[in-house]
Scaffold this motif. Structure first.
Motif, PDB file in Angstrom:
ATOM      1  N   TYR A  46       0.836  -1.201   0.000  1.00 31.75           N
ATOM      2  CA  TYR A  46       0.000   0.000   0.000  1.00 31.75           C
ATOM      3  C   TYR A  46       0.868   1.247   0.000  1.00 31.75           C
ATOM      4  CZ  TYR A  46      -3.710  -3.206   1.300  1.00 31.75           C
ATOM      5  OH  TYR A  46      -4.607  -4.238   1.303  1.00 31.75           O
ATOM      6  N   LEU A  47       0.303   2.342  -0.447  1.00 31.35           N
ATOM      7  CA  LEU A  47       0.966   3.637  -0.427  1.00 31.35           C
ATOM      8  C   LEU A  47       0.635   4.314   0.899  1.00 31.35           C
ATOM      9  CD1 LEU A  47       2.580   5.826  -1.907  1.00 31.35           C
ATOM     10  CD2 LEU A  47       0.437   6.581  -2.944  1.00 31.35           C
ATOM     11  N   ALA A  48       1.661   4.660   1.684  1.00 36.41           N
ATOM     12  CA  ALA A  48       1.454   5.295   2.988  1.00 36.41           C
ATOM     13  C   ALA A  48       1.051   6.754   2.823  1.00 36.41           C
ATOM     14  CB  ALA A  48       2.728   5.204   3.823  1.00 36.41           C
ATOM     15  N   LEU A  89       3.325   8.570  -7.902  1.00 38.55           N
ATOM     16  CA  LEU A  89       1.875   8.515  -7.852  1.00 38.55           C
ATOM     17  C   LEU A  89       1.339   9.360  -6.698  1.00 38.55           C
ATOM     18  CD1 LEU A  89      -0.595   6.993  -9.067  1.00 38.55           C
ATOM     19  CD2 LEU A  89      -0.258   5.307  -7.273  1.00 38.55           C
ATOM     20  N   VAL A  90       0.317  10.128  -6.969  1.00 36.20           N
ATOM     21  CA  VAL A  90      -0.414  10.879  -5.955  1.00 36.20           C
ATOM     22  C   VAL A  90      -1.786  10.222  -5.873  1.00 36.20           C
ATOM     23  CG1 VAL A  90      -1.357  13.125  -5.284  1.00 36.20           C
ATOM     24  CG2 VAL A  90       0.820  13.004  -6.512  1.00 36.20           C
ATOM     25  N   PRO A  91      -2.156   9.676  -4.695  1.00 35.19           N
ATOM     26  CA  PRO A  91      -3.420   8.938  -4.618  1.00 35.19           C
ATOM     27  C   PRO A  91      -4.643   9.830  -4.814  1.00 35.19           C
ATOM     28  CG  PRO A  91      -2.480   9.247  -2.439  1.00 35.19           C
ATOM     29  CD  PRO A  91      -1.468   9.769  -3.417  1.00 35.19           C
ATOM     30  N   ALA A  92      -5.764   9.197  -5.093  1.00 37.22           N
ATOM     31  CA  ALA A  92      -7.029   9.919  -5.175  1.00 37.22           C
ATOM     32  C   ALA A  92      -7.300  10.554  -3.806  1.00 37.22           C
ATOM     33  CB  ALA A  92      -8.152   8.963  -5.547  1.00 37.22           C
ATOM     34  N   MET A  93      -7.866  11.754  -3.815  1.00 38.64           N
ATOM     35  CA  MET A  93      -8.086  12.495  -2.569  1.00 38.64           C
ATOM     36  C   MET A  93      -9.528  12.944  -2.426  1.00 38.64           C
ATOM     37  SD  MET A  93      -5.407  13.076  -0.629  1.00 38.64           S
ATOM     38  CE  MET A  93      -3.650  12.818  -0.781  1.00 38.64           C
ATOM     39  N   ARG A 103     -10.453  22.136   7.167  1.00 42.80           N
ATOM     40  CA  ARG A 103     -10.320  21.432   5.896  1.00 42.80           C
ATOM     41  C   ARG A 103      -9.256  20.353   6.021  1.00 42.80           C
ATOM     42  NH1 ARG A 103      -7.356  23.323   0.674  1.00 42.80           N
ATOM     43  NH2 ARG A 103      -8.150  21.761  -0.734  1.00 42.80           N
ATOM     44  N   ALA A 104      -9.494  19.233   5.363  1.00 41.32           N
ATOM     45  CA  ALA A 104      -8.509  18.143   5.353  1.00 41.32           C
ATOM     46  C   ALA A 104      -8.613  17.365   4.050  1.00 41.32           C
ATOM     47  CB  ALA A 104      -8.749  17.203   6.533  1.00 41.32           C
ATOM     48  N   ASP A 105      -7.483  16.811   3.632  1.00 39.29           N
ATOM     49  CA  ASP A 105      -7.428  15.916   2.478  1.00 39.29           C
ATOM     50  C   ASP A 105      -7.255  14.498   2.993  1.00 39.29           C
ATOM     51  OD1 ASP A 105      -7.583  17.939   0.543  1.00 39.29           O
ATOM     52  OD2 ASP A 105      -5.425  18.303   0.657  1.00 39.29           O
ATOM     53  N   ILE A 106      -8.060  13.584   2.487  1.00 36.37           N
ATOM     54  CA  ILE A 106      -8.002  12.189   2.908  1.00 36.37           C
ATOM     55  C   ILE A 106      -7.823  11.324   1.664  1.00 36.37           C
ATOM     56  CG2 ILE A 106      -9.209  10.321   4.080  1.00 36.37           C
ATOM     57  CD1 ILE A 106     -10.814  12.500   5.580  1.00 36.37           C
ATOM     58  N   PRO A 107      -6.709  10.589   1.583  1.00 38.26           N
ATOM     59  CA  PRO A 107      -6.493   9.720   0.420  1.00 38.26           C
ATOM     60  C   PRO A 107      -7.398   8.495   0.489  1.00 38.26           C
ATOM     61  CG  PRO A 107      -4.709   9.466   1.978  1.00 38.26           C
ATOM     62  CD  PRO A 107      -5.598  10.543   2.515  1.00 38.26           C
ATOM     63  N   PHE A 108      -7.759   7.975  -0.669  1.00 37.71           N
ATOM     64  CA  PHE A 108      -8.563   6.758  -0.718  1.00 37.71           C
ATOM     65  C   PHE A 108      -8.195   5.978  -1.960  1.00 37.71           C
ATOM     66  CE2 PHE A 108     -11.009   9.826  -3.102  1.00 37.71           C
ATOM     67  CZ  PHE A 108     -11.534   9.096  -4.160  1.00 37.71           C
ATOM     68  N   SER A 143      -3.203  10.860  -9.681  1.00 36.57           N
ATOM     69  CA  SER A 143      -2.402  11.459 -10.754  1.00 36.57           C
ATOM     70  C   SER A 143      -0.933  11.168 -10.481  1.00 36.57           C
ATOM     71  CB  SER A 143      -2.645  12.971 -10.794  1.00 36.57           C
ATOM     72  OG  SER A 143      -2.266  13.564  -9.571  1.00 36.57           O
ATOM     73  N   SER A 144      -0.082  11.642 -11.363  1.00 37.60           N
ATOM     74  CA  SER A 144       1.343  11.514 -11.125  1.00 37.60           C
ATOM     75  C   SER A 144       1.956  12.910 -11.096  1.00 37.60           C
ATOM     76  CB  SER A 144       1.999  10.652 -12.182  1.00 37.60           C
ATOM     77  OG  SER A 144       1.847  11.243 -13.456  1.00 37.60           O
ATOM     78  N   ARG A 145       3.068  13.018 -10.390  1.00 39.77           N
ATOM     79  CA  ARG A 145       3.722  14.310 -10.224  1.00 39.77           C
ATOM     80  C   ARG A 145       5.239  14.100 -10.222  1.00 39.77           C
ATOM     81  NH1 ARG A 145       1.930  17.646  -5.049  1.00 39.77           N
ATOM     82  NH2 ARG A 145       2.141  15.581  -4.246  1.00 39.77           N
TER      83      ARG A 145
END
Length: 146
Positions: A46-48, A89-93, A103-108, A143-145
């Motif tokens: 998994y991606l941490a 890779l940048v996970p879906a947020m 406000r917060a960003d939560i990866p899924f 996405s990718s960065r």
């Protein structure tokens, strides 16, 4: 999509004797069994990511199917998922705003071969049914960065 346990690319190195060898370049996998650079030490990788604890506790019931909080001994994690020598890779947020102030960003991620749109529809439905007042949210696909 790719297998995070496999090398992301290969590099040909010249040897001192004039020959060459091919070396896999991969992601460094961590876990309870130790650290490895690829291979089959872990069944799942998994991606941490980090998440605001208060938002996670508030929304855990809506998101728990699409996030992994604790790993078992057969699972490992990587800090960054490189998809090429420079891109990662940048996970879906899920971006959540509460009361217009916090406000917060939560990866899924997906579950059981579900598409991104199926996962978004389920999370959206759960958030709308949660009864949390003044909750706003939006989604951003992976996405990718560089």
């Amino acid at each position: 999509m790719g297998n995070l346990k496999e090398p992301i690319s290969y590099r040909v190195l010249k040897l001192a004797n004039g020959g060459t060898t091919t070396v896999g370049i991969g992601n460094f996998i961590h876990g309870t069994k130790g650290n490895t650079l690829q291979g089959s030490l872990y069944k799942e990788v998994y991606l941490a990511a980090t998440v605001d604890r208060v938002f996670w506790l508030l929304l855990e019931s809506c998101l728990s199917d699409f996030t992994k909080v604790r790993l078992n001994e057969e699972e490992g994690y990587i800090s960054k998922a490189y998809v090429s020598a420079r891109k990662f890779l940048v996970p879906a947020m899920l971006t959540v705003t509460l009361n217009g102030k916090w406000r917060a960003d939560i990866p899924f991620g997906p579950k059981d071969d579900m598409s991104y749109s199926e996962v978004v529809d389920i999370i959206k439905s759960r958030l709308q049914e949660s009864g949390i007042p003044k909750l706003r949210f939006s989604f951003k696909s992976e996405s990718s960065r560089t």
